[in-house]
Design a protein around this motif. Structure first.
Motif, PDB file in Angstrom:
ATOM      1  N   MET A  27       0.815  -1.211   0.000  1.00 43.95           N
ATOM      2  CA  MET A  27       0.000   0.000   0.000  1.00 43.95           C
ATOM      3  C   MET A  27       0.852   1.266   0.000  1.00 43.95           C
ATOM      4  SD  MET A  27      -2.882  -1.244  -0.451  1.00 43.95           S
ATOM      5  CE  MET A  27      -3.808   0.264  -0.410  1.00 43.95           C
ATOM      6  N   ASP A  28       2.042   1.203   0.586  1.00 43.81           N
ATOM      7  CA  ASP A  28       2.948   2.346   0.536  1.00 43.81           C
ATOM      8  C   ASP A  28       3.345   2.662  -0.908  1.00 43.81           C
ATOM      9  OD1 ASP A  28       2.949   2.845   3.238  1.00 43.81           O
ATOM     10  OD2 ASP A  28       4.834   1.784   3.627  1.00 43.81           O
ATOM     11  N   VAL A  29       3.470   1.621  -1.729  1.00 40.97           N
ATOM     12  CA  VAL A  29       3.916   1.806  -3.116  1.00 40.97           C
ATOM     13  C   VAL A  29       2.759   2.148  -4.047  1.00 40.97           C
ATOM     14  CG1 VAL A  29       5.016   0.670  -5.096  1.00 40.97           C
ATOM     15  CG2 VAL A  29       5.907   0.305  -2.796  1.00 40.97           C
ATOM     16  N   ILE A  30       1.612   1.468  -3.916  1.00 39.48           N
ATOM     17  CA  ILE A  30       0.518   1.674  -4.877  1.00 39.48           C
ATOM     18  C   ILE A  30      -0.733   2.270  -4.252  1.00 39.48           C
ATOM     19  CG2 ILE A  30       1.287  -0.117  -6.458  1.00 39.48           C
ATOM     20  CD1 ILE A  30      -1.029  -1.862  -5.291  1.00 39.48           C
ATOM     21  N   GLY A  31      -0.663   2.598  -2.967  1.00 36.91           N
ATOM     22  CA  GLY A  31      -1.825   3.127  -2.284  1.00 36.91           C
ATOM     23  C   GLY A  31      -2.133   4.558  -2.674  1.00 36.91           C
ATOM     24  N   GLY A  32      -3.143   5.077  -2.069  1.00 36.76           N
ATOM     25  CA  GLY A  32      -3.575   6.428  -2.382  1.00 36.76           C
ATOM     26  C   GLY A  32      -4.659   6.386  -3.442  1.00 36.76           C
ATOM     27  N   ARG A  33      -5.062   7.536  -3.849  1.00 37.95           N
ATOM     28  CA  ARG A  33      -6.205   7.646  -4.749  1.00 37.95           C
ATOM     29  C   ARG A  33      -5.866   7.367  -6.213  1.00 37.95           C
ATOM     30  NH1 ARG A  33     -10.312  12.785  -4.979  1.00 37.95           N
ATOM     31  NH2 ARG A  33     -11.710  11.876  -6.513  1.00 37.95           N
ATOM     32  N   TRP A  34      -4.615   7.619  -6.642  1.00 38.88           N
ATOM     33  CA  TRP A  34      -4.329   7.668  -8.072  1.00 38.88           C
ATOM     34  C   TRP A  34      -3.387   6.598  -8.615  1.00 38.88           C
ATOM     35  CZ3 TRP A  34      -7.961  10.532  -9.763  1.00 38.88           C
ATOM     36  CH2 TRP A  34      -8.399  11.642  -9.031  1.00 38.88           C
ATOM     37  N   LYS A  35      -2.466   6.115  -7.815  1.00 39.98           N
ATOM     38  CA  LYS A  35      -1.402   5.253  -8.354  1.00 39.98           C
ATOM     39  C   LYS A  35      -1.913   4.004  -9.033  1.00 39.98           C
ATOM     40  CE  LYS A  35       2.205   6.905  -5.368  1.00 39.98           C
ATOM     41  NZ  LYS A  35       2.759   6.738  -4.050  1.00 39.98           N
ATOM     42  N   ILE A  36      -2.848   3.311  -8.422  1.00 42.94           N
ATOM     43  CA  ILE A  36      -3.335   2.074  -9.021  1.00 42.94           C
ATOM     44  C   ILE A  36      -4.093   2.376 -10.311  1.00 42.94           C
ATOM     45  CG2 ILE A  36      -5.520   1.819  -7.779  1.00 42.94           C
ATOM     46  CD1 ILE A  36      -2.968  -0.987  -8.410  1.00 42.94           C
ATOM     47  N   SER A  37      -4.737   3.528 -10.398  1.00 45.09           N
ATOM     48  CA  SER A  37      -5.417   3.923 -11.639  1.00 45.09           C
ATOM     49  C   SER A  37      -4.408   4.181 -12.749  1.00 45.09           C
ATOM     50  CB  SER A  37      -6.267   5.177 -11.415  1.00 45.09           C
ATOM     51  OG  SER A  37      -7.289   4.924 -10.488  1.00 45.09           O
ATOM     52  N   ILE A  38      -3.308   4.817 -12.418  1.00 45.15           N
ATOM     53  CA  ILE A  38      -2.251   5.075 -13.404  1.00 45.15           C
ATOM     54  C   ILE A  38      -1.676   3.751 -13.887  1.00 45.15           C
ATOM     55  CG2 ILE A  38       0.050   6.060 -13.740  1.00 45.15           C
ATOM     56  CD1 ILE A  38      -0.827   8.213 -11.587  1.00 45.15           C
ATOM     57  N   VAL A  39      -1.354   2.866 -12.956  1.00 44.71           N
ATOM     58  CA  VAL A  39      -0.807   1.554 -13.315  1.00 44.71           C
ATOM     59  C   VAL A  39      -1.805   0.790 -14.185  1.00 44.71           C
ATOM     60  CG1 VAL A  39      -0.107  -0.696 -12.401  1.00 44.71           C
ATOM     61  CG2 VAL A  39       0.766   1.397 -11.354  1.00 44.71           C
ATOM     62  N   ALA A  40      -3.080   0.822 -13.806  1.00 43.48           N
ATOM     63  CA  ALA A  40      -4.107   0.113 -14.576  1.00 43.48           C
ATOM     64  C   ALA A  40      -4.181   0.638 -16.005  1.00 43.48           C
ATOM     65  CB  ALA A  40      -5.460   0.223 -13.886  1.00 43.48           C
ATOM     66  N   CYS A  41      -4.093   1.940 -16.195  1.00 42.64           N
ATOM     67  CA  CYS A  41      -4.091   2.509 -17.551  1.00 42.64           C
ATOM     68  C   CYS A  41      -2.898   1.998 -18.350  1.00 42.64           C
ATOM     69  CB  CYS A  41      -4.042   4.036 -17.495  1.00 42.64           C
ATOM     70  SG  CYS A  41      -5.599   4.811 -17.054  1.00 42.64           S
ATOM     71  N   LEU A  42      -1.750   1.965 -17.725  1.00 46.55           N
ATOM     72  CA  LEU A  42      -0.531   1.540 -18.414  1.00 46.55           C
ATOM     73  C   LEU A  42      -0.487   0.031 -18.653  1.00 46.55           C
ATOM     74  CD1 LEU A  42       2.046   3.916 -16.701  1.00 46.55           C
ATOM     75  CD2 LEU A  42       1.072   4.104 -19.005  1.00 46.55           C
ATOM     76  N   CYS A  43      -1.374  -0.718 -18.008  1.00 43.36           N
ATOM     77  CA  CYS A  43      -1.465  -2.160 -18.273  1.00 43.36           C
ATOM     78  C   CYS A  43      -1.966  -2.419 -19.689  1.00 43.36           C
ATOM     79  CB  CYS A  43      -2.407  -2.837 -17.280  1.00 43.36           C
ATOM     80  SG  CYS A  43      -1.691  -3.094 -15.653  1.00 43.36           S
ATOM     81  N   PHE A  44      -2.729  -1.482 -20.239  1.00 43.76           N
ATOM     82  CA  PHE A  44      -3.309  -1.664 -21.564  1.00 43.76           C
ATOM     83  C   PHE A  44      -2.385  -1.207 -22.675  1.00 43.76           C
ATOM     84  CE2 PHE A  44      -6.926  -1.590 -18.697  1.00 43.76           C
ATOM     85  CZ  PHE A  44      -7.588  -2.735 -19.097  1.00 43.76           C
TER      86      PHE A  44
END
Length: 121
Positions: A27-44
């Motif tokens: 959670m320290d690395v991917i937590g917060g409001r935006w990081k997982i959304s950014i990573v998810a976009c870049l998955c595509f």
């Protein structure tokens, strides 16, 4: 006999603490409001800064820049300056960052199921 019970009781507690520490690290690395959304976009696909700003609804440019720097520092994304006029920057997942693809899909599935459970849709 008492020692055996202590070991069986102690082991799950140690495993729980170990798992909680690992969850906190994640959670320290991917937590917060935006990081997982950014990573998810870049998955595509790889995306330019302006594309990410448009795709991650509600994020400001300042916050996007900060989150991208943090993700790059944690070796999850690459930043590539393109030889264009004007200069553009493109972001992609690193091989290490690609290990988060399955997690993003799992989170998305859970979120859809949760929405159905709560809202009924």
């Amino acid at each position: 006999m008492e020692d055996e019970n202590l070991i069986t009781v102690e082991t799950p507690i140690k495993a729980c603490k170990h798992n909680i520490r690992a969850i906190h690290d994640t959670m320290d690395v991917i937590g917060g409001r935006w990081k997982i959304s950014i990573v998810a976009c870049l998955c595509f696909r790889d995306m330019r800064y302006s594309e990410l700003l448009r795709e991650v609804e509600g994020i400001s440019g300042k916050v996007l820049s900060r989150e991208l720097k943090d993700l790059e520092m944690n070796k999850l994304i690459n930043r590539k300056i393109l030889d264009t006029k004007p200069i553009a920057v493109e972001y992609s997942l690193t091989p290490y960052g690609e290990t988060l693809k399955e997690l993003t899909l799992t989170i998305a599935d859970w979120g859809m199921n949760h929405r159905k459970e709560i809202i009924g849709k």
